[in-house]
Design a protein around this motif. Structure first.
Motif, PDB file in Angstrom:
ATOM      1  N   LEU A  10     -39.797 -56.306  -5.968  1.00 38.97           N
ATOM      2  CA  LEU A  10     -40.373 -56.357  -7.303  1.00 38.97           C
ATOM      3  C   LEU A  10     -39.613 -57.403  -8.092  1.00 38.97           C
ATOM      4  CD1 LEU A  10     -42.195 -55.277  -9.585  1.00 38.97           C
ATOM      5  CD2 LEU A  10     -40.395 -53.614 -10.079  1.00 38.97           C
ATOM      6  N   GLY A  11     -40.287 -58.488  -8.403  1.00 37.96           N
ATOM      7  CA  GLY A  11     -39.691 -59.526  -9.230  1.00 37.96           C
ATOM      8  C   GLY A  11     -40.138 -59.365 -10.671  1.00 37.96           C
ATOM      9  N   SER A  12     -39.737 -60.285 -11.506  1.00 38.48           N
ATOM     10  CA  SER A  12     -40.123 -60.222 -12.915  1.00 38.48           C
ATOM     11  C   SER A  12     -41.626 -60.383 -13.095  1.00 38.48           C
ATOM     12  CB  SER A  12     -39.405 -61.307 -13.706  1.00 38.48           C
ATOM     13  OG  SER A  12     -38.025 -61.057 -13.698  1.00 38.48           O
ATOM     14  N   THR A  13     -42.240 -61.214 -12.268  1.00 37.73           N
ATOM     15  CA  THR A  13     -43.674 -61.474 -12.431  1.00 37.73           C
ATOM     16  C   THR A  13     -44.516 -61.152 -11.210  1.00 37.73           C
ATOM     17  OG1 THR A  13     -43.331 -63.781 -11.789  1.00 37.73           O
ATOM     18  CG2 THR A  13     -43.291 -63.288 -14.145  1.00 37.73           C
ATOM     19  N   ASN A  14     -43.895 -61.011 -10.054  1.00 37.84           N
ATOM     20  CA  ASN A  14     -44.645 -60.776  -8.817  1.00 37.84           C
ATOM     21  C   ASN A  14     -44.009 -59.669  -7.988  1.00 37.84           C
ATOM     22  OD1 ASN A  14     -46.692 -62.960  -8.867  1.00 37.84           O
ATOM     23  ND2 ASN A  14     -44.887 -64.262  -8.921  1.00 37.84           N
ATOM     24  N   ILE A  15     -44.790 -59.192  -7.027  1.00 37.74           N
ATOM     25  CA  ILE A  15     -44.326 -58.172  -6.099  1.00 37.74           C
ATOM     26  C   ILE A  15     -44.816 -58.590  -4.705  1.00 37.74           C
ATOM     27  CG2 ILE A  15     -46.354 -56.715  -6.528  1.00 37.74           C
ATOM     28  CD1 ILE A  15     -44.528 -54.269  -6.211  1.00 37.74           C
ATOM     29  N   CYS A  16     -44.011 -58.330  -3.681  1.00 39.33           N
ATOM     30  CA  CYS A  16     -44.469 -58.637  -2.320  1.00 39.33           C
ATOM     31  C   CYS A  16     -43.923 -57.609  -1.339  1.00 39.33           C
ATOM     32  CB  CYS A  16     -44.108 -60.056  -1.906  1.00 39.33           C
ATOM     33  SG  CYS A  16     -42.376 -60.388  -1.687  1.00 39.33           S
ATOM     34  N   LEU A  17     -44.568 -57.525  -0.188  1.00 37.72           N
ATOM     35  CA  LEU A  17     -44.261 -56.538   0.842  1.00 37.72           C
ATOM     36  C   LEU A  17     -44.032 -57.267   2.157  1.00 37.72           C
ATOM     37  CD1 LEU A  17     -44.298 -53.514   1.832  1.00 37.72           C
ATOM     38  CD2 LEU A  17     -46.736 -53.834   2.218  1.00 37.72           C
ATOM     39  N   ALA A  18     -42.974 -56.873   2.877  1.00 38.54           N
ATOM     40  CA  ALA A  18     -42.695 -57.451   4.187  1.00 38.54           C
ATOM     41  C   ALA A  18     -42.417 -56.338   5.183  1.00 38.54           C
ATOM     42  CB  ALA A  18     -41.494 -58.391   4.105  1.00 38.54           C
ATOM     43  N   LEU A  19     -42.805 -56.573   6.430  1.00 39.35           N
ATOM     44  CA  LEU A  19     -42.536 -55.649   7.536  1.00 39.35           C
ATOM     45  C   LEU A  19     -41.586 -56.310   8.520  1.00 39.35           C
ATOM     46  CD1 LEU A  19     -46.039 -54.177   8.459  1.00 39.35           C
ATOM     47  CD2 LEU A  19     -44.189 -53.066   7.228  1.00 39.35           C
ATOM     48  N   HIS A  20     -40.674 -55.528   9.048  1.00 43.06           N
ATOM     49  CA  HIS A  20     -39.753 -56.012  10.069  1.00 43.06           C
ATOM     50  C   HIS A  20     -39.938 -55.148  11.311  1.00 43.06           C
ATOM     51  CE1 HIS A  20     -36.185 -57.932  11.694  1.00 43.06           C
ATOM     52  NE2 HIS A  20     -35.829 -56.737  12.138  1.00 43.06           N
ATOM     53  N   LYS A  21     -40.348 -55.779  12.385  1.00 39.89           N
ATOM     54  CA  LYS A  21     -40.473 -55.061  13.656  1.00 39.89           C
ATOM     55  C   LYS A  21     -40.249 -56.035  14.799  1.00 39.89           C
ATOM     56  CE  LYS A  21     -45.500 -55.329  14.123  1.00 39.89           C
ATOM     57  NZ  LYS A  21     -46.739 -54.602  14.268  1.00 39.89           N
ATOM     58  N   GLU A  22     -39.709 -55.517  15.859  1.00 40.34           N
ATOM     59  CA  GLU A  22     -39.426 -56.294  17.069  1.00 40.34           C
ATOM     60  C   GLU A  22     -38.650 -57.570  16.762  1.00 40.34           C
ATOM     61  OE1 GLU A  22     -43.220 -56.828  18.948  1.00 40.34           O
ATOM     62  OE2 GLU A  22     -43.493 -54.677  19.237  1.00 40.34           O
ATOM     63  N   GLY A  23     -37.704 -57.473  15.819  1.00 45.02           N
ATOM     64  CA  GLY A  23     -36.852 -58.606  15.492  1.00 45.02           C
ATOM     65  C   GLY A  23     -37.474 -59.672  14.620  1.00 45.02           C
ATOM     66  N   LYS A  24     -38.680 -59.445  14.150  1.00 42.32           N
ATOM     67  CA  LYS A  24     -39.365 -60.435  13.320  1.00 42.32           C
ATOM     68  C   LYS A  24     -39.756 -59.816  11.984  1.00 42.32           C
ATOM     69  CE  LYS A  24     -41.321 -62.791  17.295  1.00 42.32           C
ATOM     70  NZ  LYS A  24     -42.540 -63.162  17.992  1.00 42.32           N
ATOM     71  N   THR A  25     -39.698 -60.639  10.942  1.00 43.34           N
ATOM     72  CA  THR A  25     -40.102 -60.199   9.612  1.00 43.34           C
ATOM     73  C   THR A  25     -41.340 -60.977   9.195  1.00 43.34           C
ATOM     74  OG1 THR A  25     -37.815 -59.721   9.039  1.00 43.34           O
ATOM     75  CG2 THR A  25     -39.369 -59.946   7.213  1.00 43.34           C
ATOM     76  N   GLU A  26     -42.314 -60.255   8.685  1.00 42.06           N
ATOM     77  CA  GLU A  26     -43.569 -60.881   8.260  1.00 42.06           C
ATOM     78  C   GLU A  26     -43.911 -60.409   6.856  1.00 42.06           C
ATOM     79  OE1 GLU A  26     -48.316 -60.741   9.432  1.00 42.06           O
ATOM     80  OE2 GLU A  26     -46.875 -59.639  10.633  1.00 42.06           O
ATOM     81  N   VAL A  27     -44.160 -61.367   5.967  1.00 40.46           N
ATOM     82  CA  VAL A  27     -44.619 -61.035   4.623  1.00 40.46           C
ATOM     83  C   VAL A  27     -46.106 -60.730   4.731  1.00 40.46           C
ATOM     84  CG1 VAL A  27     -44.926 -61.854   2.258  1.00 40.46           C
ATOM     85  CG2 VAL A  27     -42.876 -62.481   3.534  1.00 40.46           C
TER      86      VAL A  27
END
Length: 126
Positions: A10-27
């Motif tokens: 949660l930023g001041s103006t935006n929000i984002c979600l990321a998943l981490h699985k099998e050693g990789k992170t994906e927004v």
């Protein structure tokens, strides 16, 4: 077997979600295909809009649109003066801080935590 975890920013103006699985992170892209979602919630005609749709209606619906909720988290009432001046919607500081929103002729009150729940639900696709 490796687990899966997620991170919600949660930023001041935006929000984002990321998943981490099998050693990789994906927004994760939102329903519009964007990797970031505006942290904006708008209340119009008995409807709640979150994200890009809320941001796009900000100019014509400023009094019923909550932006920059992160700016008020953890602040005491004295620190709220500047935020109250910058907010398009009315902020009530009697007792605990809350936003006063008029929607479809009725007055509703939302705490910052209520707004966060709406943002988080949007990000989790609920």
């Amino acid at each position: 077997m490796a687990g899966v975890c997620f991170g919600l920013h949660l930023g001041s103006t935006n929000i984002c979600l990321a998943l981490h699985k099998e050693g990789k992170t994906e927004v994760i892209a939102n329903d519009a295909g964007d990797r970031v979602t505006p942290a904006v919630v708008a209340f119009t005609n008995n409807e709640i809009s979150v994200g890009l749709a809320a941001k796009q209606g900000l100019v014509r619906n400023a009094a019923s649109t909550v932006c920059n909720v992160k700016q008020v988290l953890g602040k005491d009432l004295q620190e709220m003066e500047q935020e109250m001046k910058n907010s398009g919607c009315k902020i009530i500081t009697e007792g605990e801080m809350k936003y006063e929103i008029e929607n479809d002729g009725k007055i509703y009150f939302y705490k910052p935590s209520d707004i966060l729940v709406l943002l988080f639900k949007k990000m989790l696709g609920k």
